[in-house]
Structure formats: C-alpha cells, structure tokens
Write a protein that holds these residues in place. Structure first.
Motif, short mmCIF file in Angstrom:
data_model
loop_
_atom_site.label_atom_id
_atom_site.label_comp_id
_atom_site.label_asym_id
_atom_site.label_seq_id
_atom_site.Cartn_x
_atom_site.Cartn_y
_atom_site.Cartn_z
N ARG A 174 -11.04 -1.48 -4.56
CA ARG A 174 -10.33 -0.87 -3.44
C ARG A 174 -9.11 -0.08 -3.90
O ARG A 174 -8.88 1.05 -3.46
N VAL A 175 -8.34 -0.65 -4.81
CA VAL A 175 -7.11 0.01 -5.26
C VAL A 175 -7.45 1.27 -6.06
O VAL A 175 -6.84 2.33 -5.87
N GLN A 207 -13.79 -1.71 1.91
CA GLN A 207 -12.97 -2.14 3.04
C GLN A 207 -13.78 -3.00 4.01
O GLN A 207 -13.24 -3.94 4.62
N LEU A 250 0.83 -1.21 0.00
CA LEU A 250 0.00 0.00 0.00
C LEU A 250 0.86 1.26 0.00
O LEU A 250 0.45 2.30 -0.51
N THR A 301 1.71 3.67 -3.12
CA THR A 301 0.94 4.83 -3.63
C THR A 301 1.60 6.14 -3.26
O THR A 301 1.31 7.18 -3.88
N HIS A 326 -15.42 8.02 -1.35
CA HIS A 326 -15.19 7.73 0.08
C HIS A 326 -16.20 6.67 0.55
O HIS A 326 -15.84 5.73 1.27
N ASN A 379 -10.14 3.43 9.25
CA ASN A 379 -10.16 4.10 7.95
C ASN A 379 -11.54 4.07 7.32
O ASN A 379 -11.94 5.01 6.62
N GLY A 386 -13.58 7.36 6.40
CA GLY A 386 -14.08 7.59 5.05
C GLY A 386 -15.51 8.10 5.06
O GLY A 386 -15.86 9.05 4.35
N ASN A 445 -15.15 3.33 -1.15
CA ASN A 445 -13.93 2.76 -0.56
C ASN A 445 -14.22 2.16 0.81
O ASN A 445 -13.72 1.08 1.16
N LEU A 466 -6.40 9.97 -3.48
CA LEU A 466 -5.17 10.76 -3.38
C LEU A 466 -5.42 12.21 -3.78
O LEU A 466 -4.71 13.12 -3.35
N SER A 491 -10.10 3.08 -5.82
CA SER A 491 -10.61 4.08 -4.88
C SER A 491 -9.46 4.77 -4.15
O SER A 491 -9.48 6.00 -3.95
N ARG A 492 -8.45 4.00 -3.76
CA ARG A 492 -7.31 4.61 -3.06
C ARG A 492 -6.58 5.61 -3.95
O ARG A 492 -6.19 6.69 -3.50
#
Length: 850
Positions: free
Chosen positions: A653-654, A736, A614, A617, A729, A788, A792, A732, A661, A656-657
């Motif tokens: 998930r990825v 999660q 992770l 990123t 948000h 997290n 979110g 994500n 950013l 969304s991350r």
C-alpha cells in the motif's frame, strides 16, 4: 618497387591478411607511404604506378582496415589523378568508406552518395567504363540497405532515382537488376511523399517489366493498386486479356478496400467473389505462361533478386500494448506461368486468414491441394497457412487459456517450427520472413510470465533465421530479442539475456524501445553483480528489490518485509518509514487520552493516526524534484508488485501511494486529432500508416474526405509509464480493499459499531455511536478508503482511454463489478450507479477487449 608492391598486394588477395602488422598489406602500405611522404615535389616522377594507391585502398577496405584505406586515398588525391578507371574506383572506395552503418545517420548517407554519383558521372562518359556504373549501383544498394524500410526510404528517393537513370542511360542489359531498383524507387518516392514522381516511375516500370521481366510485373501492379498511382479502370482494361493478372488485380483491390476499414464492406462476400472468379478462370493460368517465359538480359554475379529486393512491409502484425509491427508480403517473388492458379489461391488464402475468414481459407487451401505444382516455396507457405488455420478454427476460443486451446496452439507452433527450418534450408528470404511472422503472431498470446517457457526454443529458432538473412523486419527482430531476454532471465541465464537486450538495442532504429531496453539491461547488470553494493541509492533499491524477488520462495513474512522496507527506505529515507507506521499499533499509546479507553476510541485513534502519517507523503516530490523521476516511478511500482506477490500488504500500500504521486499528468498521452479536408492529387488517396501525405502536384485535383483521427506520436517509454500507473492504481485499490476486509468491512459498506463488553465505573453513561466523535472519525476514514478505492479503478480506466487500450478499461469494469457484487445482491444498485455509468462510457469510447 612497382613490381614488389604488386606482388605484396597479390599475396594479400590470395591468402588474406596474415601476421598482423607485419602482413603483406602493411608492408605494401608502408612502401607507398614512405615514397609519398619523402618525395620533394608532388609533380615529380613516381617510383610506381599511381593506381597502386587505389588497389591498396580497396584491398585494405575489404580486409577491414579503414584507416589504411583512408590514408591511401589521401595520398592518391594529393596529386591530380589521371582520368581512368582508377579515379572512378577511388570515388567508389571513398563512398564505401563514408557509408553509414545504420539508418539513424542520413547525413552520412548524403556524403557517401556524393562520391558515388561522381563515379557514375565519370563512368557514363566512356563506354569502356560502363561496367563501373553497374558496380556503383550494386555498391549503392549494399550501403543503402538499412534505409529500405518505412519512414527511411524517403532518404533514398533522389539518389536512387539518379542511379536508376544512369543505368537507363547506358542501357545496361541486366534487366532484372534494373527492374528491382525501379520497383524500390517507387516505394522511396511514396515514402518521401512524391506521389507524382512515384506515379511516373510506376508507369515506366510497368512498361519495362512487361517488355523484359514479366515475372516482376506483379510487384509493380501491387504498388500501383496499393498507392493508387494510376487509374484503376485503365488497369482493369489493360489486364482483361490476362485472366491471372485480372484475378490478382481483384485480390489487390479487395485488400485496399478492406484496409480502409469501411464498415459497409461485407468481407466474406467480397473474398468469396474473388475465389469464385479464380476457380472459374482456371484456364487463365496457362494463358500467362507464354508471357512469363520471355525474360532476357545477362546474368551477373549480383545478388539474387529475392535477397536484394527491398522488403515491402504492408501487412500489420498484431502486437500487445507496446506496439505494432509490419511484414513482407510473402510470395512476391514466386514466378507466374503454369503455377499461376496455386499462387493466386495462396494470395487469396493469406488475405482470408488476415481478415479472420477461416472457412474461406480452408476452401482455398483445399483447391490449392488439387493443383499440380512442384514449387517448394508455395508448399512451405501453404504449410504456414495450415498451421495458423488450426488455431483460427478455434474461433473465439483461440484467445482463451484453456488446456485444449493451449495444446492446439503449441502443436501449431511445433509444426511451424519445422516449416521455418525447412524454409531456412530452402533459402528464399521472403519465405523465411513469411514463416517467422506467422510464427510470431501465434506466439503472442503465450508471452505471459507463466507461459514464456514453452516458446523459448521456438523464438530462438525464429530469431536465428531472421538474423541469418539479415532481415529488414527490424522492429520484429527487436521485439523477438526483447521477449527472448525475458525468457532467458526466467531461466537465470543472465549473460544470455543481456546479449539479447544488446541485440535489441542495436536493432532499435528510431529509439522506440530504447529507454525500456536500457532500463532492463541496467537491471540485469545489477542482478549479475548482487554481491557488489552500488553507491547510487536508486541502484541500491533496485538491487534490494531483486534480492526480495529471489527470496520469494524462502523466508518468513517478517524477513521478506524487512528486505522490502530497506528498498523503500533507499528510495525515500525521509518519509517511507513514517508512512509505513500509519498501520502500526503505535496509535494505542494515546488512544483514550485521559478518559476511559473504549473500543470506539481505539478505532478513532487508529483512523486519526493513519491520516496523520499518510500526510507525510506531502512534499515528497517537491523535495526530490524531477530528478530520476522515471526510474523512481518504476522502482516504486516494482516494490509494490513484489510486496503484493509476497502478501506484504502494508508495504504494498505504501509503495503504491508513493508511485501514484507521479500520476500528475507528467506523462500524459495527447489525444488523437482529426485532419482537416485537404486538396491532394488523386494518386495520393490511399496512403498507408506511417507514410507522408504528398503535397499537391500539377494536374487534376480533387477534394479528399476528412481522414480518420491521427494518432499522436508518443514514445513507448511514456506509454509504458502511463500503463504502469494504471496497473498500480489497480494494485493500490486491491490493497485498500484488503485493508477494509482486515477491518471486517466490504467495499462501500458502512462499519457496524462494536459491542462494548468492558466493565465501566458507576455512573458511566454510554454515548450513542452516531454521536461519538471517535466513531464519526472512524466511519469517515472507512468511507474515504472505499471512495479512494473506486476512484483508483476509475482513474485506471481514464488512463486506459488515454492509451486507447480496451483491456485496461475492461479490467477496471471487472474489478468494480466483482468487488461490488455484494452490493448488487443486496439490491443497492443506486449506490454504484455513478462508477458503473462512467465505466460504460469508457467502454463505448475504446470498445470491449473481447
């Protein structure tokens, strides 16, 4: 030569331009140009009349040849033209040539007005040319029409004042036309913040309409009450002798009072008082008939009052998160006289409907039906109201998506669809606009991806009706075309959808939706060229995401995942696959190290591997900079949404991350600020939304109370991006929670140590889980996922407050409540006090969504 050219121009006027460049118009132009270019002395004798240059220029302009028009006028002014009507007509032709095509070019308007005022100044001096002043006013109205809308009328304030004054100086006998221009001038002055001038013009217009066009006095009264241009008590005294106008004045005063959103005002009580007054003064409708019968002046070939009057946009249209929009008050051009009672009741019914009083609306409509009238316009507007009332009678259920509420709304829309078509046949632009606005308001709850199909046909009818009359409800038309583009896209009608987007871009004065529309149009172009590989990586990603959407109903999860991975790799070749590897099984290779591999050691290795991958990123945005950040954020969001819909959770998930950013306050929404107390003239005390506060003028002044918070001007594209981040948000956090559940753990729960059933060598001593470093790492990882997730939801609520959109905050509260339901049932309320308190404070700020 003179007669030859005149014959050629006469044939063009009779038959039009035929045979292209060999047409009679081109032949006449070539003869004029040959003589003008070949003559040795500009002061020498002419081979034909100087007026032929102007005639040719006018005919060329009418037939769509601006280059010929421009050259003919150049040749006409090469020699000092004689002071006759053709000099004035040349000025008018030049002003038409310079006229702007849209409201986005006010400087071009000023250039055109210069020549038009020259023509007016010349024509006023000679009685025989007074007709040209009138013609100039009509031409002015035609090319200034794009500016007849809020925030653009200010550019017409000075020039329209001069045009009105010119008609007044020559005492033109078309009183109706002059009254229409004077009414438009009041709104232009208000839009420009010239409240003193607006008050003076309104008084003059009131006297003028009373004397010559009593039927238009209602429009003047509306503006006087709405903008408080004159003393309200004085108006009330002057209107006592006319019960109809007294009742209208009461309605307008109540509307102004309600528009100020004073919480102490009892809406139902105030409207009921007005209804009783109208019913009590029934005899007043006959008393005003004698006044409305007095209308004089000539009838000209000018456009009708209803089609030429500026659209007064004073009723707000309900809209979802993107924006709000305005409407023309329908029925402004309905004549008074014997039909005054139904007209007053219609006015009151609209007001009752606007302020959610369906019971009073029903009573008002029932009283209208008891009146005797034959006006088709009133009947159509009553039909609009009744259709809308069937939905309003549902009360709180009207916004629900139950089958019964949905069926009622669809039936109301079908009824409105027929009524709008009848209004188009009737031909009154104001009635058409009223029906289209009502139609749009009823369509709003159905603008959902799974419901748009039901309103595609009806929205098309509304768009065509507004386009046919070239309505000045520009933003409404723009939004209708935006929604129609989505409807057509759903039906795979890509070219039709692109046409709607192009129309929306053309109608988007001010560029409020420009970026949103251009992005949508670009996506559709890529979708139309699915078999051509674009060179730009961003376009490649957009095309792959579009292919993934189309393949949603076919293929296995692995096939869908492979396609989505290609899109992510196009957006981030250096980091996407590494971060995606955080949930792979590669951690098992070194899970136990040199020691014995246990279940807990595997979990610890999994947590360490996840956190290590992770971290890849970090620095992603630094490497990219701000290049195409808006497009990239949208594409990451689209990739996350597509992956969620296809249940490819790791890609979701990825993506969304990576999208989140960009939640670094680069598109933050500034907070509203309260305006300080200011000294303004008493006439400026009731400005509507989007209008400029006047500077104090001479005369009596008073202190205005502090105004409500001023909403900052933020582009729709920025609001779209902030709203998109709030949605991601949510997405994500849900993804999660899916990851937590795949570990067998609910949100905010602690993991339970696995039972070790494996065989161990002699002398093996099991560690307690709470002392095992691997278990501690795993527990901390699970806790960080829960934290997290909650963060979110709370961050989405913060963005909802920034946008001032209650639905986002309410959604955040619902998510937190639902996913923590097991915590509540286990009486662990203390653990979630902090997030619930934050959400409660957020709800207090923006209110509840219903």
């Amino acid at each position: 030569m003179d007669s030859n050219i005149r014959l050629l121009l006469a044939s063009v006027q009779q038959y039009g331009v035929l045979h292209g460049e060999n047409s009679a118009l081109h032949q006449a132009y070539e003869l004029l140009k040959t003589v003008a270019d070949s003559r040795p002395n500009t002061d020498g004798p002419e081979a034909f009349g100087h007026d032929l240059y102007v005639l040719c220029a006018e005919i060329a302009f009418q037939n769509g040849y601006p280059d010929i028009t421009k050259d003919c006028l150049r040749m006409y002014f090469m020699k000092t033209p004689p002071p006759n009507q053709f000099l004035c007509r040349a000025y008018l032709c030049q002003s038409q040539l310079l006229a702007p095509s849209s409201a986005e070019n006010p400087s071009q308007l000023e250039k055109a007005v210069v020549y038009l005022l020259k023509a007016i100044s010349f024509a006023k001096e000679n009685t025989r040319y007074h007709f040209l002043v009138y013609n100039a006013s009509v031409l002015y109205w035609q090319f200034c029409r794009p500016f007849l809308k809020p925030n653009y009328r200010q550019y017409l304030s000075i020039s329209l004042h001069q045009v009105v004054k010119a008609l007044d100086d020559i005492d033109d006998k078309d009183y109706e036309w002059r009254a229409q221009l004077m009414i438009a001038l009041i709104e232009c002055h208000v839009d420009a913040g010239r409240m003193k001038e607006a008050a003076e013009v309104s008084k003059a217009t009131a006297e003028f309409t009373k004397s010559h066009i009593p039927v238009l006095f209602k429009q003047v009264l509306r503006l006087q009450v709405r903008y408080q241009l004159v003393d309200q008590n004085k108006i009330a005294k002057e209107l006592r002798s006319n019960p109809d106008l007294t009742a209208l004045h009461k309605i307008l005063k109540v509307k102004v009072m309600l528009d100020q959103r004073d919480s102490s005002v009892d809406v139902h009580n105030e409207l009921e008082k007005v209804l009783k007054h109208i019913l009590r003064d029934d005899s007043g409708s006959r008393a005003s008939s004698s006044m409305s019968a007095q209308s004089g002046g000539r009838r000209t070939t000018t456009p009708s009052a209803s089609s030429m009057q500026p659209v007064s946009q004073d009723e707000k249209i309900k809209r979802d998160s993107s924006s709000s929009r305005s409407r023309k008050t329908p029925g402004d051009c309905i004549t008074s006289g014997e039909m005054s009672r139904p007209v007053l009741l219609l006015e009151l019914a609209r007001l009752c409907n606007e302020y959610e009083q369906p019971d009073l609306t029903s009573v008002t409509i029932e009283n209208m039906k008891q009146c005797t009238f034959k006006d088709t316009g009133v009947m159509l507007e009553m039909e609009f109201l009744e259709a809308e009332l069937t939905v309003k009678n549902l009360g709180e259920k009207q916004e629900f998506y139950t089958k019964s509420a949905f069926d009622v709304r669809i039936q109301a829309l079908k009824r409105l669809e027929e009524a709008v078509q009848n209004a188009v046949r009737h031909g009154d632009p104001n009635i058409i606009q009223a029906g289209c606005v009502t139609h749009w308001n009823l369509c709003l709850p159905l603008l959902q991806p799974n419901l748009r199909q039901y309103i595609r046909k009806t929205l098309t009818i509304v768009a065509e009706a507004l386009e046919k009359i070239d309505s000045l409800l520009i933003l409404l038309r723009c939004q209708i075309h935006m929604e129609l583009a989505k409807c057509e896209e759903d039906e795979e009608q890509i070219s039709v959808a692109m046409d709607h987007l192009k129309k929306a871009i053309y109608l988007d004065d001010g560029g409020q939706y420009r970026e949103r529309l251009e992005v949508a149009l670009h996506r559709l172009k890529l979708r139309a060229e699915l078999y051509q590989q674009p060179e730009n990586p961003i376009d490649q990603a957009a095309m792959i995401i579009e292919q993934a959407r189309k393949s949603a109903e076919s293929g296995t999860i692995l096939m869908k995942r492979a396609l989505l991975m290609r899109a992510g790799q196009a957006l981030s070749p250096d980091a996407f696959l590494l971060v995606l590897d955080s949930e792979s099984e590669s951690f098992k290779e070194g899970a136990g190290g040199r020691g014995v591999q246990t279940q807990i050691s595997k979990l610890g290795a999994k947590a360490k591997h996840f956190q290590k991958m992770l971290s890849k990123t970090d620095g992603h945005l630094i490497r990219l900079g701000n290049e195409n950040d808006r497009d990239r954020a949208r594409l990451w969001a689209d990739l996350a949404k597509t992956a969620r819909k296809q249940e490819v959770w790791d890609v979701c998930r990825v993506a969304s991350r990576f999208c989140l950013l960009y939640d670094d306050i680069r598109w933050n929404i500034p907070k509203a600020t309260s305006t300080p107390r200011v000294e303004v003239a008493s006439q400026a005390s009731n400005l509507q939304d989007g209008e400029t506060v006047a500077t104090p003028g001479p005369g009596k002044k008073r202190e205005q109370p502090a105004q409500p918070p001023v909403e900052p001007v933020v582009s729709h594209s920025d609001r779209d991006l902030v709203r998109l981040l709030a949605e991601i948000h949510f997405l994500n956090s849900e993804a999660q929670i899916h990851l937590l559940r795949s570990e067998g753990i609910q949100l905010n729960d602690k993991p339970i140590p696995p039972v070790d059933k494996s065989k161990h060598p002699k002398g093996y001593v099991a560690k307690k889980p709470e002392e095992d470093p691997d278990w501690i790492v795993y527990c901390e990882w699970i806790k960080s996922l829960s934290d997290n997730t909650t963060k979110g939801f709370l961050r989405a609520a913060e963005l909802g407050i920034e946008l001032n959109e209650p639905w986002i905050v309410c959604s955040a509260a619902a998510y937190v409540w639902n996913y923590n339901n097991h915590v509540l049932t286990q009486n662990r309320h203390r653990e979630i006090i902090s997030p619930l308190a934050a959400l409660l404070d957020a709800l207090k700020v923006v209110g509840h969504a219903g």
